[in-house]
Structures are given as structure tokens and as C-alpha cells.
Enzyme design. Structure first.
Site, PDB file in Angstrom:
ATOM      1  NE  ARG A  69      -0.721   0.053   4.983  1.00 17.75           N
ATOM      2  CZ  ARG A  69      -0.989  -0.757   5.978  1.00 17.75           C
ATOM      3  NH1 ARG A  69      -1.832  -1.762   5.794  1.00 17.75           N
ATOM      4  NH2 ARG A  69      -0.431  -0.602   7.164  1.00 17.75           N
ATOM      5  CG  ASP A  70      -1.182   4.866   0.938  1.00 14.81           C
ATOM      6  OD1 ASP A  70      -1.376   3.864   1.680  1.00 14.81           O
ATOM      7  OD2 ASP A  70      -1.876   5.894   0.995  1.00 14.81           O
ATOM      8  CD  GLU A  71       1.885   2.189   6.640  1.00 13.36           C
ATOM      9  OE1 GLU A  71       2.239   2.136   7.812  1.00 13.36           O
ATOM     10  OE2 GLU A  71       0.747   1.859   6.253  1.00 13.36           O
ATOM     11  CG  ASP A 114       6.073  -3.152  12.120  1.00 13.22           C
ATOM     12  OD1 ASP A 114       5.825  -2.120  12.765  1.00 13.22           O
ATOM     13  OD2 ASP A 114       5.258  -3.684  11.356  1.00 13.22           O
ATOM     14  CD  GLU A 156      -1.473  -3.529   8.995  1.00 15.67           C
ATOM     15  OE1 GLU A 156      -1.003  -2.479   9.447  1.00 15.67           O
ATOM     16  OE2 GLU A 156      -2.109  -3.569   7.918  1.00 15.67           O
TER      17      GLU A 156
END
Length: 936
Positions: free
Chosen positions: A452-454, A461, A729
Site C-alpha cells: 500500500r501507500d506506506e 515492527d 497485519e
């Protein structure tokens, strides 16, 4: 074979002869069939000098020769003498090249007049090479990503080079020997350039902005050495030419890449190309940090996967399935008329037969190519990557041939070092999912997700996943490089560690965040423990100390880290989809626990580094915080103020409670909570790596096993039952009805929840480090009653070690291999610990995990729900009986029942129809007195 030197390497990389330091440390391993082989001394030879080193050190041994000068090369070999006096032969010589440079010669260059933001570019320069070329080395870096060609051929196999760093403070350079790529006479260097991470927009919910710059740029120089001793430098500067017109028309990490093959310029990187229409380059006035030689392996193409299925979606789109969620891009071979535009879109899962693109958020994840009509062409994007299992194809001329499309896997090219196997195929698939998740997210930096846009370097993490990562792959150089960026970003924030490194987020993500900022202390400590590297503690020590000092400045002398903004036990499964921070464990408990842990790590690191005053100061602060934690959050009866699994796991695993009786009560309460939830997971990012250790260490191995092997939602294996090929996630990124979780934040490739694999290696299989770097191993298998076999193998810095166990009847047989020059502590159930030396060993002990194999007691509607959930067959029979009357009631019963001693089964199905009571009673009666050994 007596003993031979099996491997010799310099510093932290296996993939290159290049080293980034004048004094590279040396590591060697020994293969020997002699039990108990221990090194007594080592002879190291370089060129005409030999140095004798007494002792058994063989991992990251200090460079014993004169420091290397920039550009120097040498060969090193080692010969060993064992304690019994026997000597090995000389190892194969190891070539070492100094990959650093004394002075950076090139300036930053780019397009002189770009007509749009983040415009891809082609750069070139022709130059002569005289006679007698002896050696040529290329040094280059970029604000963006670059691929370099010499005389029409790529100089190496790197992808997205030089990778993403904290550009404002640190850039790395590539060092490539290109002697064979040059010839006497005219030569040409060409560079493909795109913005990649440098020009990307970062941020969420429509607030994304460029952090670094609008245009990519390139810097580098060729260092030419001739036989007569002369040298020449060909560096980036005004002499270069540039073009903004080329086949790569647009490129972005999130958006994807678009090519127009009609704009290709054959021969553009060869001598004699007509560059009419090209312009002089722009010399960029951005101040470039002095580039440093890379210490991490580069990103490469590391695999290929074929199409395993082709379907047509309900909307008529052709969809390709590659059978594995991966990170990379597609390579296609296609022929069609000029102007034909083929569009490829990527997604991790399907929803109702269509690509599920909602989880991508603003990332378009779309590549396209326009054909030039010249015949069959094989095409692949250059400067982008995607996280996907599925791809749609539009515009293909004719029917899509699955054999013409290949998924190309990209990741930092790390060496695999760890494996796990068991008798449970779901558990093995889960472990493979952990491996694939790490592969995809270890791409230049340790990212959270790849789709995604990340795709950012979230510190929390990697903080929880570092032990697992260090077992599975040789990732020390990779993480040590990232830690340098962390330290640079931290200096800009007066000791505060950003939640993502490189730091590209603003807003609420600025501040001291427990579990995220603690990556500054935890990750270096893990690298020391797993790789035996004191150097990484020394290099990161100021960063480690600055982090705890920043937190202490907030907490004062109270010892409590409380009342501040926190992410807490992120993504606790009970948290609402739109509020992943709303965990059952109080965020103040989490923060204070992490403060105590990081303070102790800094104290221990200071002691190892000889910083005595710091060691005493931080040890005292750690004890003050532990005492405050106990006083504020732990009752004498062994209950936590926050009655949640994560709170208990933190108190136990971080050593916050030391009284044995209180620890026992805490562990018992944790087991009660885990059973109350039906052995379904109840922890988020920070509790998940700890809960099975806390259970098993507290005497509740059976509960830990039930939790690990649970298949109902939420659990580690639930995604496997839903077809997952990477770790998700969210525990329920895909809901049980096959729809995507409605939360704004849903990824199907996140490694954080896979951190439990470290417990699988150390406890389920039984292989872990007793001393830093596995100088002494710990062999401590704890066989789960549900398994008949488990095995872990790991290539330690000293050589390959393994532990496997097999159940035969009521006996467990353990086989272990201890590498030469090491020893192992063996801790088996029911026996005192003992030590073994190098070699192959076998141990046998009685199976003590067998209460589930005893005769079943009488079960009925009056049995407690705890008795029902602790008997898997009874639990399944109860659910099936309720479902036979009312499936909806069965689903509600499964989700809502509390499995405790003080509540009967009858009470838990209160107000059910009479037929349900009868069906359940009959089902339980049929189970009574049957042998439980087949039910587990």
C-alpha cells in the site's frame, strides 16, 4: 577428515569482496568429524605476512594487519591448530577489496530543465581509455535509484540501487569493479535514473507530501588505474549529457511504472550514439552527505514464479494467480502492433473474484507498457516494486498466455541461515509464511508492508521481529546499516527515535513511543546476542543511551512512563478496526515495561563496553522503574492492574517481577486468561512475541501449544486455513466470510505477528543461543503434545547447528549437532542441565507433555467450560452438536463463551432450545471414557 576451514569471510558480507572499513573483522568456521574440536590458535596470512593469534576466537576477529588503504586489495588465508595439537591446512584464500574511497570526486547531476516532478532521466558520457588499463572501479550513488551501463551492458545485477537511506544525513555508494567492461579507445557510461524513494510522497489520508526533493540526481566517478602507475578519474560533471525522453515515462514506488517502447533509444549507452536533442546536465546544488560504502547486501532479483492459475473475473478482467504473495514485479514477453498498451495491476487477495485494491489505499500499484511493433519483446519495470499474489492484465493482444508472464521476486539478497520443520503441515506453512514475509519486507530497509501507500521502516515492527529475522537470514549487515539511519534521524530529534526510519512522517507520530523507539536499544542488543558482535553495541551505544535519556527526561524520577501518547499493544484483536491502538493492555503498563527493559539493555551494554559509570547509573534507573512498575501495576496476589495477556507477558518476560511466588501466580493468571479466550490469541504487536514464552516459562507449556496451534480466528494458523502465504497485519485481515477486513489499515504481508517463530525455534524445536553469537548453544526442546516431530537448523557464526526431536510412544528422542569450536547447554524435561562439546549427540527422555493423552473424565452439561475447552474433542463435539440444531447459535457460542472453571456448559448455552441441550448432552456422553490420545 580431521578438521578443515570451511568458510572464511570479512566483516558482515558474503556477497562481495568489498569491505567498507580499513580494518575488516574476520570470521571462519571449521568442519570436523572429531568430537569436541576446539581451536587453540589461528595463523592468519596476508600477502607475505603471517600473524599468530592464540585462543579460540573465530568470529569477528580483529584485523591483525596494517589498515587497508582506499583501493587496496589483498588475499587472506587462515590455518588453525586444535587443542590436541592437530593443524588444519590453509583455507582457500579470501580476496578482500577496500570498497571505500578517500575522496568523493563526482558532483550531483540531473536533468537541466525537467518538465514534471520526479521525471525519469537518461544520463551519458563518452570518454577515452588509454593503453595499459590495469584496474577500473566505479563508485556511484543517487538521490533516487540508478542503473548504470558501460558500453551498453549493465555493470551489475543490483536493483533500485543504492537503496533508501536517510538522505539528508546519510547516503551509501556502490563500488563495482568494471575493468572487464572497458576497452582501449572510446567508451561510454550511461545511467538510467528515477526518483524512487527520494521523490516519493509520504503521508496518509490525502496529506502525502514530498519530503526530500522533486527530481532525482546521480553522482559518481570511475577510477582508472594503469600499468605505468598513473590514474585517471572520470567523474560526474558538466561534461555529461541528459535526456528526459526515454522509454520510462513515469515511475513511482507507490504508483508503479509506465514505459513507452516507442521512445527507446537503441545504443544510447554506447559510443557513437547521436545524442542530438540531449542537453547539458544540471549540476545540483543540494549538499550531498559524504557517501559511505555499503555494509548491507544490495537488492537483487532473487527468484521467479510462474502463473499457477488464470481466471476471468466477474467484470471480465483476466487475472493471474502466482500462488504466493510476493514482492517484486512482472516480466512479460509479448508481441503486438505499435501503440498497443498493456496494463498490469497488482493485489494481494481477491474479493468476490476481483482484485481487492481497497487495501492499497492511494497506491495505484499499476505498471504499463506501450509496444513499438518491432516484434516480440520481453519487458519488466525498472524502478518500482509491488506486493502481490494476483495481477490483472488489460490490453494484451489476443489471449493472454500464462507462460509469457513471470513474477520476479525482489528483496535485499540475504543469505538464508535458519529452517524449521514439524509434523504439522499448517505450522510448517505458517513458518514458510514468516520467511516469505521477511523476504518481501527486507527490501533496502525493514519495511512494515510492501503493497500500500506506506512501505516504511516502522521501528516497532523490526523491534519485535529482530530475533526471528536473525535466525532465518544473515541480516546483521542489513540491520546495522539501518541502525545508522536510525541514529542519524535520532540526532535531529534530541534523542527521540521516530516511529519510521527513514523519518518521513509528521503529525502525531512525532514523540517518544514505547516499543517503537525502543528499537534503538533492542535491535543492537539482539544483533550482539545472535551474531556475537560487540562492535554494533559500540557503534550504536550513544544512540541507545540517548533514547533512554529522552524518555527519562519525560518521566523524571517516578520510574513510570505514563500519561503520554502511545501506540500501545497495537492491533490487539479486540481493538476496533478503526482504532488499532485501543488494546486491552493499558498503554502506560506497556510503556513502563519497555522503559525498564531498555534501561537494563543500556546498563548491560555499558558494562560490556567498559562504561562503568553508565552501567551503574542505568542499572539503578532500571531497578527504580521495575520497582515502580510492581508498585503501580502488580498486586501481591499476582494480578495485573490491566488484566490482559500482554500485561502479564511483559511483567514476566521483561523480568519486572522477580519474586518466585508472585511470578508463579502471574503465569497462572496468564494461562487462565488464555484459556478464557478459548486459546485464541489476545495480544497485539508487542505482546505477541512474548506470550508463548511467558506461558511455557511459567509452567504452562500445554496452554502455549494450544495457543500456537489454534486455527480459529484470531490465531496464527487462522490465516493459513484461509490460504495465506505470508503473515498478515491483522489477525483477521481476511474475515471468515472471505471479505477483506473493513479497517482502513489492512495488509496481507506484515512480519510483526510472525515474531512467534523465534519461540518455535528456541522452544518447540529447542535451538537457541546460550552465549552471544552461539559460542555456546542452548538445546532445550519442549515437545508439544500435538506434535510428533520438530526440527530447527541454523547456520550460526561458528557453523551449522541443529536440534530435532521425535516422539515414539512415551519416549522422546533428541538429536543435536553442535558446531566445532562451540559447546552447548542441554536442558531436557525432568533432568538437570548439563554441557556437551562439539559433535553429534542423541538424548532420550520420557514424554511429559501427556496429560492430554490420559483417559477422559466424565463430561456433561454440568462440566465447566474450562474442562470442555481443555479437551479438543469435547469442544469440537459441543460445537458440532449446537450447529446441528442452530448454526448461528454455534457461531455465537464459539465467539462469546468464557472458558473458565466457575461456569458450566449448561450456563453458557442459557436460553438455548431444548434440542440443543439434548444434542450436546448426547455428544458428550458418546465421548466419555474414550481414549484421548487420538483427540489431541
Amino acid at each position: 577428515m580431521s578438521a578443515v576451514v570451511e568458510r572464511l569471510r570479512a566483516e558482515l558480507r558474503d556477497d562481495s569482496a568489498g569491505v567498507a572499513t580499513p580494518a575488516p573483522r574476520l570470521t571462519w568456521t571449521v568442519a570436523s568429524d572429531e568430537p569436541g574440536w576446539v581451536q587453540a590458535s589461528a595463523e592468519l596470512r596476508s600477502n607475505d605476512r603471517t600473524v599468530l593469534l592464540d585462543g579460540s576466537d573465530s568470529v569477528l576477529v580483529a584485523w591483525p594487519f596494517a589498515p587497508l588503504e582506499a583501493g587496496a586489495s589483498c588475499e587472506v588465508a587462515v590455518r588453525l591448530t586444535a587443542e590436541n595439537g592437530q593443524r588444519t591446512g590453509w583455507s582457500a584464500p579470501l580476496r578482500i577489496d577496500a570498497a571505500f574511497t578517500d575522496a568523493w570526486q563526482g558532483v550531483l547531476i540531473g536533468l537541466a530543465q525537467p518538465d514534471r516532478a520526479a521525471q525519469p532521466a537518461l544520463l551519458r558520457r563518452e570518454f577515452p581509455v588509454g593503453a595499459g588499463l590495469r584496474r577500473a572501479r566505479l563508485f556511484f550513488t543517487a538521490l533516487g535509484a540508478a542503473e548504470v551501463e558501460l558500453n551498453g551492458e549493465p555493470v551489475d545485477a543490483g536493483v533500485l540501487a543504492p537503496g533508501w537511506t536517510s538522505y539528508r544525513d546519510r547516503v551509501v555508494h556502490e563500488t563495482i569493479d568494471v575493468t572487464d567492461s572497458l576497452h582501449e579507445g572510446d567508451n561510454t557510461i550511461g545511467v538510467r535514473l528515477a526518483g524512487a524513494w527520494y521523490t516519493e510522497k509520504y503521508g496518509f489520508h490525502g496529506f502525502a507530501e514530498r519530503v526530500y526533493g522533486d527530481q532525482p540526481s546521480f553522482s559518481g566517478h570511475l577510477e582508472l588505474e594503469f600499468a605505468d602507475g598513473s590514474t585517471r578519474i572520470v567523474a560526474t560533471g558538466q561534461e555529461w549529457r541528459a535526456s528526459g525522453t526515454g522509454p520510462v515515462t513515469d515511475s513511482g514506488i507507490y504508483a508503479g511504472e509506465h514505459h513507452d517502447l516507442r521512445l527507446d533509444r537503441p545504443g544510447w549507452s554506447r559510443t557513437g550514439f547521436d545524442d542530438t536533442g540531449w542537453s547539458a546536465v544540471r549540476v545540483v546544488d543540494t549538499e550531498l552527505p559524504r557517501p559511505e560504502a555499503r555494509i548491507a547486501p544490495p537488492v537483487h532479483r532473487t527468484g521467479e514464479l510462474p502463473v499457477v492459475d488464470l481466471t476471468v473475473s466477474p467484470s471480465g478482467r483476466t487475472i493471474l494467480d502466482f500462488g504466493q504473495n510476493l514482492v517484486g514485479r512482472l516480466r512479460v514477453t509479448v508481441d503486438g502492433p505499435a501503440g498497443t498498451r498493456i496494463v498490469l495491476r497488482h493485489a494481494e487477495v481477491l474479493e468476490q473474484g476481483e482484485l481487492a485494491v481497497g487495501p492499497l489505499r492511494a497506491a495505484e500499484a499499476t505498471d504499463s507498457v506501450i509496444l513499438d511493433g518491432s516484434g516480440p519483446v520481453t519487458w519488466e519495470p525498472v524502478f518500482t516494486f509491488h506486493g502481490f499474489r494476483y495481477a490483472s492484465v488489460e490490453g494484451w493482444p489476443g489471449e493472454v498466455d500464462p507462460a509469457a508472464v513471470t513474477a520476479v521476486v525482489l528483496n535485499t539478497d540475504l543469505t538464508r541461515t535458519g529452517w524449521f520443520a514439524s509434523s504439522d503441515p499448517l505450522l510448517d506453512r505458517f513458518h514458510e509464511n514468516v520467511v516469505w514475509g521477511m523476504r518481501g519486507n527486507f527490501l533496502s530497509i525493514p519495511t512494515d508492508c510492501p503493497q500500500r501507500d506506506e512501505r516504511l521502516g516502522w521501528t516497532g515492527d523490526i523491534q519485535v521481529f529482530a530475533p526471528t529475522a536473525s535466525f532465518l537470514f544473515d541480516c546483521e549487515g542489513f540491520l546495522a546499516s539501518w541502525l545508522r539511519d536510525l541514529a542519524q534521524e535520532q540526532r535531529r530529534r534530541h534523542g527521540v527515535v521516530p516511529v519510521v526510519v527513514p523519518a518521513v512522517l509528521a503529525g502525531p507520530f512525532i514523540g517518544t513511543i514505547a516499543g517503537w523507539g525502543d528499537a534503538a536499544t533492542v535491535v543492537p542488543w539482539v544483533l550482539h546476542q545472535r551474531f556475537g558482535d560487540l562492535g554494533v553495541l559500540r557503534e550504536q551505544y550513544s544512540s541507545m543511551r540517548d533514547w533512554v535519556d529522552a524518555v527519562l527526561a519525560e518521566t523524571g524520577d517516578s520510574g513510570l512512563w505514563a500519561g503520554t501518547f502511545q501506540l500501545g499493544d497495537w492491533l490487539d484483536p479486540s481493538a476496533p478496526p478503526d482504532r488499532p491502538d485501543k488494546a486491552r493492555a493499558d498503554a502506560d503498563i506497556v510503556a513502563t515495561a519497555y522503559l525498564a527493559r531498555s534501561l537494563q539493555i543500556v546498563a548491560d551494554s555499558a558494562a560490556l563496553l567498559g562504561e562503568t559509570a553508565d552501567a551503574e547509573r542505568y542499572a539503578a534507573a532500571a531497578e527504580r522503574t521495575r520497582a515502580a512498575f510492581r508498585s503501580e501495576y502488580v498486586t501481591p496476589a499476582g494480578r495485573m492492574l490491566s488484566d490482559a495477556p500482554t500485561a502479564y507477558a511483559l511483567a514476566l518476560e521483561f523480568g519486572l517481577v522477580t519474586d518466585a511466588a508472585v511470578r508463579e501466580r502471574l503465569a497462572t493468571r496468564l494461562a487462565v486468561l488464555v484459556r478464557r479466550d478459548g486459546y485464541r490469541i489476545g495480544t497485539g504487536f508487542l505482546g505477541t512475541p512474548l506470550v508463548t514464552d511467558a506461558l511455557a516459562g511459567g509452567g504452562h507449556l500445554a496452554a502455549a501449544g494450544r495457543l500456537l496451534l489454534q486455527t480459529e480466528n484470531p490465531s496464527w494458523l487462522y490465516p493459513v486455513t484461509m490460504g495465506a502465504t505470508t503473515v498478515w497485519e491483522r489477525w483477521d485481515s481476511l474475515l471468515e466470510d472471505g471479505t477483506v477486513n473493513p479497517g482502513e489499515m489492512t495488509s496481507f504481508n506484515h512480519y510483526a505477528l510472525g515474531a512467534v517463530a523465534d519461540w518455535m525455534h528456541r522452544t518447540v524445536a529447542g535451538l537457541g543461543p546460550e552465549e552471544p553469537g552461539y559460542r555456546r548453544l542452548r538445546i532445550a526442546p519442549r515437545p508439544l503434545s500435538q506434535l510428533d516431530f520438530a526440527e530447527a537448523r541454523h547456520r550460526t557464526p561458528y557453523g551449522e547447528a541443529s536440534v530435532s526431536w521425535t516422539r515414539t510412544g512415551d519416549r522422546i528422542t533428541v538429536t543435536a549437532v553442535v558446531p566445532a569450536n562451540t559447546s552447548a547447554v542441554v536442558a531436557l524435561p525432568g533432568r538437570d542441565e548439563f554441557v556437551v562439546t562439539a559433535g553429534r549427540h542423541e538424548f532420550v527422555f520420557d514424554d511429559t507433555a501427556g496429560q492430554a493423552r490420559l483417559a477422559r473424565p466424565s463430561l456433561s452439561l454440568e462440566s465447566s467450560t474450562a474442562e470442555i475447552i481443555d479437551d479438543p474433542a469435547a469442544y469440537r463435539a459441543t460445537l458440532a452438536a449446537i450447529a446441528s440444531v442452530d448454526p448461528g447459535l454455534a457461531d455465537g457460542f464459539r465467539r462469546q463463551t468464557e472458558w473458565v472453571q466457575g461456569r458450566t456448559l449448561r450456563q453458557s448455552i442459557l436460553f438455548a432450545p431444548a434440542e440443543v441441550y439434548s444434542a450436546v448432552g448426547d455428544a458428550l456422553a458418546a465421548l466419555t471414557s474414550t481414549d484421548r490420545s487420538t483427540d489431541v
